[in-house]
Design a protein around this motif. Structure first.
Motif, PDB file in Angstrom:
ATOM      1  N   ARG A  43       0.853  -1.084  -0.068  1.00 46.77           N
ATOM      2  CA  ARG A  43       0.072  -0.129   0.041  1.00 46.77           C
ATOM      3  C   ARG A  43       0.950   1.272   0.064  1.00 46.77           C
ATOM      4  NH1 ARG A  43      -4.202   0.046  -2.204  1.00 46.77           N
ATOM      5  NH2 ARG A  43      -5.190  -1.369  -1.022  1.00 46.77           N
ATOM      6  N   ALA A  78      -6.622   3.814   4.354  1.00 46.59           N
ATOM      7  CA  ALA A  78      -6.994   3.428   5.645  1.00 46.59           C
ATOM      8  C   ALA A  78      -6.161   2.156   5.905  1.00 46.59           C
ATOM      9  CB  ALA A  78      -8.559   3.063   5.753  1.00 46.59           C
ATOM     10  N   SER A  79      -5.140   2.342   6.482  1.00 45.54           N
ATOM     11  CA  SER A  79      -4.087   1.219   6.672  1.00 45.54           C
ATOM     12  C   SER A  79      -3.199   1.274   7.812  1.00 45.54           C
ATOM     13  CB  SER A  79      -3.100   1.120   5.358  1.00 45.54           C
ATOM     14  OG  SER A  79      -2.101   0.361   5.658  1.00 45.54           O
ATOM     15  N   LEU A 101      -0.655   0.123   8.675  1.00 46.03           N
ATOM     16  CA  LEU A 101       0.728   0.247   8.231  1.00 46.03           C
ATOM     17  C   LEU A 101       1.198   1.572   7.957  1.00 46.03           C
ATOM     18  CD1 LEU A 101       2.169  -2.337   5.766  1.00 46.03           C
ATOM     19  CD2 LEU A 101       2.601   0.048   5.435  1.00 46.03           C
ATOM     20  N   TYR A 121      -2.241  -9.897  -5.001  1.00 48.51           N
ATOM     21  CA  TYR A 121      -2.708  -8.946  -3.723  1.00 48.51           C
ATOM     22  C   TYR A 121      -4.199  -9.818  -3.366  1.00 48.51           C
ATOM     23  CZ  TYR A 121      -5.394  -5.336  -1.854  1.00 48.51           C
ATOM     24  OH  TYR A 121      -6.029  -4.390  -0.808  1.00 48.51           O
ATOM     25  N   ASP A 161       5.052  -6.195   5.693  1.00 47.40           N
ATOM     26  CA  ASP A 161       3.935  -7.128   5.813  1.00 47.40           C
ATOM     27  C   ASP A 161       3.821  -8.461   4.863  1.00 47.40           C
ATOM     28  OD1 ASP A 161       1.786  -7.317   7.243  1.00 47.40           O
ATOM     29  OD2 ASP A 161       0.499  -5.540   6.487  1.00 47.40           O
ATOM     30  N   HIS A 182       2.343  -9.372   2.404  1.00 48.04           N
ATOM     31  CA  HIS A 182       2.418  -9.239   0.898  1.00 48.04           C
ATOM     32  C   HIS A 182       3.880  -9.622   0.394  1.00 48.04           C
ATOM     33  CE1 HIS A 182      -0.375  -5.896   2.250  1.00 48.04           C
ATOM     34  NE2 HIS A 182      -1.230  -6.585   1.468  1.00 48.04           N
ATOM     35  N   HIS A 205       2.972  -7.113   9.980  1.00 47.35           N
ATOM     36  CA  HIS A 205       1.917  -6.195  10.869  1.00 47.35           C
ATOM     37  C   HIS A 205       0.739  -7.024  11.143  1.00 47.35           C
ATOM     38  CE1 HIS A 205       3.732  -2.054   9.743  1.00 47.35           C
ATOM     39  NE2 HIS A 205       4.198  -2.899   8.818  1.00 47.35           N
ATOM     40  N   ILE A 206       0.601  -8.470  10.851  1.00 45.09           N
ATOM     41  CA  ILE A 206      -0.655  -9.052  11.192  1.00 45.09           C
ATOM     42  C   ILE A 206      -0.230 -10.108  12.240  1.00 45.09           C
ATOM     43  CG2 ILE A 206      -1.806  -8.522   9.253  1.00 45.09           C
ATOM     44  CD1 ILE A 206      -1.276 -11.222   7.950  1.00 45.09           C
ATOM     45  N   ARG A 231     -11.416  -0.672   8.825  1.00 42.92           N
ATOM     46  CA  ARG A 231     -11.592  -0.849   7.584  1.00 42.92           C
ATOM     47  C   ARG A 231     -12.762  -1.978   7.698  1.00 42.92           C
ATOM     48  NH1 ARG A 231      -8.729  -4.125   5.409  1.00 42.92           N
ATOM     49  NH2 ARG A 231      -7.440  -4.663   7.150  1.00 42.92           N
ATOM     50  N   THR A 234     -12.836  -1.567   1.653  1.00 38.06           N
ATOM     51  CA  THR A 234     -11.654  -2.332   1.550  1.00 38.06           C
ATOM     52  C   THR A 234     -11.969  -3.607   0.890  1.00 38.06           C
ATOM     53  OG1 THR A 234      -9.696  -3.280   2.822  1.00 38.06           O
ATOM     54  CG2 THR A 234     -11.688  -3.173   3.855  1.00 38.06           C
ATOM     55  N   ARG A 235     -10.999  -3.822   0.046  1.00 36.19           N
ATOM     56  CA  ARG A 235     -10.955  -5.281  -0.815  1.00 36.19           C
ATOM     57  C   ARG A 235     -12.242  -5.764  -1.358  1.00 36.19           C
ATOM     58  NH1 ARG A 235      -7.081  -7.636   4.137  1.00 36.19           N
ATOM     59  NH2 ARG A 235      -5.862  -6.081   4.263  1.00 36.19           N
TER      60      ARG A 235
HETATM   61  C1  G6P Z   1      -3.402  -4.142   7.331  1.00 37.68           C
HETATM   62  C2  G6P Z   1      -2.376  -4.664   6.847  1.00 37.68           C
HETATM   63  C3  G6P Z   1      -1.841  -3.680   5.904  1.00 37.68           C
HETATM   64  C4  G6P Z   1      -2.762  -3.029   4.813  1.00 37.68           C
HETATM   65  C5  G6P Z   1      -4.005  -2.517   5.500  1.00 37.68           C
HETATM   66  C6  G6P Z   1      -5.159  -2.284   4.834  1.00 37.68           C
HETATM   67  O1  G6P Z   1      -3.335  -3.254   8.185  1.00 37.68           O
HETATM   68  O2  G6P Z   1      -1.341  -5.163   7.656  1.00 37.68           O
HETATM   69  O3  G6P Z   1      -0.585  -3.964   5.167  1.00 37.68           O
HETATM   70  O4  G6P Z   1      -2.145  -2.071   4.099  1.00 37.68           O
HETATM   71  O5  G6P Z   1      -4.584  -3.636   6.395  1.00 37.68           O
HETATM   72  O6  G6P Z   1      -5.404  -2.984   3.553  1.00 37.68           O
HETATM   73  P1  G6P Z   1      -5.190  -2.753   2.142  1.00 37.68           P
HETATM   74  O7  G6P Z   1      -5.438  -4.281   1.541  1.00 37.68           O
HETATM   75  O8  G6P Z   1      -6.234  -1.847   1.712  1.00 37.68           O
HETATM   76  O9  G6P Z   1      -3.912  -2.283   2.041  1.00 37.68           O
END
Ligand code: G6P
Length: 751
Positions: A265, A284-285, A287, A346, A401, A403, A425-426, A536, A573-574
Motif C-alpha cells: 500500500r 485506511a491502513s 501500516l 494481492y 507485511d 504481501h 503487521h498481522i 476498515r 476495503t478489498r
Molecule cells: C492491514 C495490513 C496492511 C494493509 C491494511 C489495509 O493493516 O496489515 O498491510 O495496508 O490492512 O489493507 P489494504 O489491503 O487496503 O492495503
C-alpha cells in the motif's frame, strides 16, 4: 600479494636457519671435531710412546743409543707421524728425526702440548704436538715429542662441514615448510574461531573454534551477548522518542545509510474523481499510519504499488514522486502491476490466502497455485525495484507485511550486504494453523532472508519460531531469540507498533466544538451517549460481534434505547473479494435489523458510515465520542485504539478493547473484553456509558502516558538500533573475512 606473503613466510625462516647455522653451528662443529681428533692423537701418542719405551730403555741400558735413531726413523715411516724427538730430564733435546723442526725445543714443545688443541703451523702444514713421558729406569724423566700430520683432520673437517651445511639447508627448508603450514592452519583456525564467535555460533555447533580458542570464544561470546542484551534493555528504558532522536540514531548508528521501505500500500494515492478532478488520498491502513511519520523523519525511498487511478500522471521518468505533497520529505517510487498481477498476488494469495490464514478468523484460506505463482513473480518485481533504487550495496531495507514474505530472501540474493528488517503487521498463527499452507517452507525461507524479523507481540514471535522449528532444519537459540538458517542469522523480536503522538498545540477544535459538530451532523440529541467504531470494513475487526453487543445492551438495559447511539465508520476495503462483499452486506442487514427493532422517530441506535473518512474527520469523531469500541477477533496491534487515546487530551472517554488485539497487552486500563462473548461486551458498553468522570480520567491519563512513551518513533528506533548493532557485527565479521581471504599480513601474523 598473496604469493609474495607466502614466499616471505618461506624465505624468512629459511634464511634465519642458515644464518644461525653460519654464525653458531659451523664454528662450534669445527672446534668440536678438532678436539675429538686432538684427543685421538693424544691417545695415539701415548700408544707410540708405550711401544717405543721398552726399546729406548734397553738401548739406553746397553749404551747403544744409536739404535734409538733407527727406531725413530722406522716409526716416522707411519704416514701420519711426521717427526719424533727424545728430550732428556732437563729438557735438552737428545735425538730427533730429520723432519723435526729445529726451532721447536723441548720446553716449547711441552708448553704447546698443554693446550687443548696443541697445534703448530709449519711450512708443510699444521702438526699436532704431543709430549709423552717414557717409563723405565734408564729413561727416567725423559720424554718423547711426536709431531702428527693434521692435514687429514682439516680434510675431514671440511667433509664434515660440507655434510653439515647440506643438513642445515635441508633442515632450513623443512623448518620453513613447517612454518608455512602451521601459520596457515593456525591462522585459519583462529580466524574461523573468531568468525564463529562473531556470528554468535555456539560452541557445540559443527563449526567449532579450535580447542585452544574455546574458553576464549565462550567468554567473548558471552560478553558480547551480555553487552547486546544490556544495550537493548537500556534502549527499552529510553524515553522521549521523537523524529529528532530517530534521525540522530540513523546518523550515528547507521551512518546515515540509505533507508528503503517496501510495502504494497502506498502512502499517497492520486485519484481521479468522476468530474475529472484529481485528489490525493491517504489510505485506511495501520501500516501506512505507522510507517509514514518514520519515513518523514528518515527521508529515503518508499517503494509501493501505484494503485491510484491518476498515479501515473504524477511520477517522473523513473516512476518517482516526492511526497508528502507540498513538503517533499521523501521519495515515493511507484511499481505498476497489471490486472492479472494484482488479482493473483494481492487479491488472491495475500488476501484470500495469507490474511485469513494468519488471522484465524473463521474464514477459510484459499490457496491457488496460480495465485502463488503470481505472488512469487510480483515479489521478484519488487526485489528488482529495491535493487534499482539502492544507491550502495548495503542499504537498510524495511520490508512491510504479508504481501512480501518472499522478498527478504530475494533482496538478499541481489544485495547480500543489505540490512533487511521485515515487519509482519498481522498476527502469526500457531504452527498447526500455519501448517495448512502448501508453500509454508518457501514462505519461511523467504522471511528468514531478513536480518531482523519483527512482530507486534512476543506471542507472535513464539508462534513463528515454533513454526520454523516444525518446518525447517534451522538452529534456534531461544535465549537470544535468533534463528540460523543456511548460515544466516535472523533476530526474531517483538516491536509493538504505534502512532505519531501529537505533541504541542495541534490546533484541534475543543471537545465541545467537536461534539457539537458531530451531533449536529448525525442529528443526535444533546444527552446521547455516543460510542464509535472506526475500522476498515473487514471481517477480522469484529464489527458483527460489536453490533450484537449493542443489540444486547439495548435489550438488557432498555433505558438506553433512545439515548445510546453507536456509530460505525467502515472504510471500504478489498471489495473485489466475495468474502468481503458478503460480510459487508451482512453488516448492513444486521444494522437495519437493529435499527428496525430499537429505532424510534428521530432515533437510530446504529449508524453505519461505510465510506472513507480522512484523519481530521476521524479525530473529530473520537473527540466527540464517549466510548470507542475495538472488538477485533484477531489483530496484530490495532492502531485505532491508540489514536482514540491520542485524541482525548481532555482525559475523558472510555476504550472498550478486544483481548485479541495486540494493543490489549499495552493498554490494560481499557475495558478488556472477549468479543465472542456478547454478554460480556454488552456489559462493558453499559459500564463504559455509566463510568464516573474521575475513573475515566484515571484510566485515560494512564493510557495516554503509555501511548505517548511507546510511540512510533520508539518502534522504529528500537528496530533500527538493533539493525545498527547487527551492521556493526557484520562489519567486524567482514573485516575478519577479508583477512582470511587475503591471508594475514606479516604484521598480523607476528603480532
Ligand atoms: C492491514 C495490513 C496492511 C494493509 C491494511 C489495509 O493493516 O496489515 O498491510 O495496508 O490492512 O489493507 P489494504 O489491503 O487496503 O492495503
Amino acid at each position: 600479494m598473496k604469493t609474495l606473503r607466502l614466499q616471505l613466510r618461506f624465505l624468512v625462516p629459511l634464511l634465519l636457519t642458515l644464518t644461525v647455522a653460519a654464525l653458531v653451528a659451523l664454528p662450534l662443529m669445527d672446534r668440536l671435531t678438532l678436539r675429538w681428533f686432538a684427543r685421538d692423537l693424544n691417545t695415539r701418542d701415548a700408544l707410540v710412546a708405550n711401544t717405543l719405551s721398552d726399546a729406548i730403555n734397553e738401548a739406553q741400558a746397553d749404551g747403544k743409543s744409536w739404535r734409538i735413531q733407527s727406531l725413530f726413523d722406522r716409526a716416522v715411516q707411519d704416514e701420519r707421524l711426521v717427526a719424533i724427538a727424545l728430550c732428556g730430564p732437563d729438557g735438552e733435546m737428545l735425538r730427533r728425526t730429520e723432519g723435526y723442526p729445529k726451532t721447536l725445543g723441548c720446553t716449547r714443545a711441552r708448553e704447546l702440548s698443554d693446550q687443548t688443541v696443541p697445534r703448530l703451523l709449519l711450512e708443510s702444514g699444521s702438526v699436532h704436538v704431543g709430549v709423552q713421558p717414557l717409563k723405565g729406569d734408564d729413561v727416567d724423566g725423559a720424554s718423547l715429542v711426536m709431531l702428527h700430520d693434521m692435514s687429514f683432520i682439516d680434510k675431514r673437517s671440511q667433509d664434515t662441514r660440507r655434510y653439515l651445511v647440506g643438513f642445515i639447508v635441508l633442515l632450513g627448508v623443512a623448518v620453513a615448510l613447517i612454518t608455512v603450514v602451521v601459520a596457515q592452519i593456525s591462522w585459519r583456525g583462529w580466524v574461523s574461531g573468531m568468525r564463529g564467535i562473531l556470528r554468535g555460533e555456539g560452541l557445540l555447533v559443527p563449526l567449532l573454534p579450535p580447542p585452544e580458542l574455546q574458553p576464549f570464544a565462550s567468554e567473548v561470546r558471552a560478553r558480547l551477548r551480555d553487552l547486546e542484551d544490556e544495550y537493548r534493555r537500556g534502549l527499552d528504558l529510553v524515553t522521549g522518542w521523537n523524529p529528532e532522536r530517530l534521525r540522530s540514531l540513523l546518523l550515528t548508528q547507521l551512518r546515515g545509510d540509505q533507508v528503503i521501505v517496501v510495502s504494497n500500500r502506498e502512502p499517497y494515492l492520486h485519484e481521479r474523481l468522476d468530474d475529472g478532478q484529481v485528489i490525493v488520498r491517504r489510505p485506511a491502513s495501520g501500516l501506512v499510519t505507522a510507517v509514514e511519520p518514520v519515513m518523514r523523519a528518515c527521508s529515503g525511498t518508499w517503494i509501493a504499488h501505484g494503485s491510484g487511478s491518476a498515479d501515473r500522471d504524477f511520477v517522473d521518468a523513473h516512476d518517482r514522486i516526492a511526497v508528502p505533497p507540498g513538503t517533499n520529505e521523501y521519495s515515493l517510487r511507484r511499481v505498476w502491476l497489471t490486472k492479472e498481477e494484482e488479482e493473483g498476488y494481492y487479491n488472491g494469495f495475500a488476501n484470500e490466502g495469507l490474511w485469513p490464514l494468519c488471522h484465524v478468523a473463521h474464514v477459510r484460506p484459499v490457496f491457488r497455485e496460480s495465485d502463488w505463482e503470481m505472488y512469487k513473480h510480483v515479489n521478484e518485481r519488487f526485489a528488482d525495484a529495491v535493487a534499482a533504487e539502492a544507491r550502495g550495496d548495503d542499504p537498510v531495507v524495511l520490508v512491510q507485511d504479508y504481501h512480501f514474505a518472499l522478498l527478504p530472501a530475494m533482496i538478499r540474493e541481489r544485495l547480500p550486504r543489505a540490512t533487511i528488517l521485515t515487519f509482519w503487521h498481522i498476527p502469526w498463527p500457531n504452527p498447526e494453523s500455519f501448517g495448512i499452507c502448501p508453500w509454508r517452507r518457501e514462505i519461511l525461507q523467504g522471511m528468514l532472508g531478513s536480518t531482523i524479523l519483527g512482530f507486534h507481540t512476543r506471542f507472535h514471535c513464539k508462534n513463528f519460531i515454533e513454526t520454523v522449528d516444525r518446518s525447517l532444519e534451522a538452529r534456534i537459540e531461544h535465549e537470544h531469540s535468533t534463528i540460523s538458517f543456511h548460515d544466516k542469522e535472523t533476530l526474531v523480536e517483538s516491536y509493538p507498533i504505534s502512532i505519531d503522538w501529537p505533541e504541542g498545540d495541534r490546533g484541534w477544535p475543543s471537545i465541545e466544538e467537536c461534539r457539537r459538530r458531530v451531533f449536529d451532523r448525525l442529528g443526535l440529541g444533546p444527552f446521547t451517549i455516543l460510542a464509535v467504531g472506526v475500522d476498515r470494513f473487514d471481517y477480522t475487526k469484529g464489527i458483527l460481534e460489536r453490533l450484537h453487543a449493542v443489540e444486547r445492551l439495548l435489550e438488557k438495559y432498555p433505558d438506553w434505547v433512545g439515548k445510546f447511539v453507536f456509530v460505525q465508520v467502515a472504510a471500504p476495503t478489498r471489495s473485489a473479494l466475495e468474502e468481503y462483499r458478503a460480510f459487508q452486506q451482512r453488516i448492513h442487514s444486521v444494522t437495519d435489523r437493529i435499527n428496525t427493532r430499537y429505532g424510534q422517530p428521530g432515533y437510530q441506535p446504529v449508524r453505519l458510515l461505510a465510506e472513507h473518512h480522512d484523519h481530521e474527520a476521524v479525530n473529530e469523531l473520537f473527540r466527540a465520542a464517549h466510548i470507542c469500541v475495538v472488538t477485533s477477533l484477531h489483530d496484530g496491534m490495532n492502531l485505532v485504539s491508540k489514536e482514540f487515546v491520542a485524541a482525548r487530551d481532555d482525559e475523558q472517554g472510555v476504550l472498550v478493547l478486544s483481548r485479541f488485539a495486540g494493543a490489549a497487552r499495552e493498554l490494560s486500563e481499557a475495558l478488556i473484553v472477549n468479543p465472542y462473548h456478547v454478554e460480556e461486551t454488552a456489559d462493558a458498553l453499559h459500564r463504559a456509558a455509566t463510568m464516573p468522570a474521575a475513573e475515566q480520567r484515571e484510566r485515560m491519563a494512564s493510557l495516554r502516558m503509555t501511548v505517548r512513551e511507546n510511540n512510533v518513533f520508539r518502534w522504529a528506533g528500537r528496530m533500527l538500533a538493533d539493525a545498527g548493532r547487527y551492521r556493526l557485527r557484520e562489519r567486524i565479521a567482514a573485516r575478519v573475512q577479508r583477512h582470511t581471504n587475503s591471508e594475514p599480513d606479516e604484521k598480523t601474523l607476528h603480532a
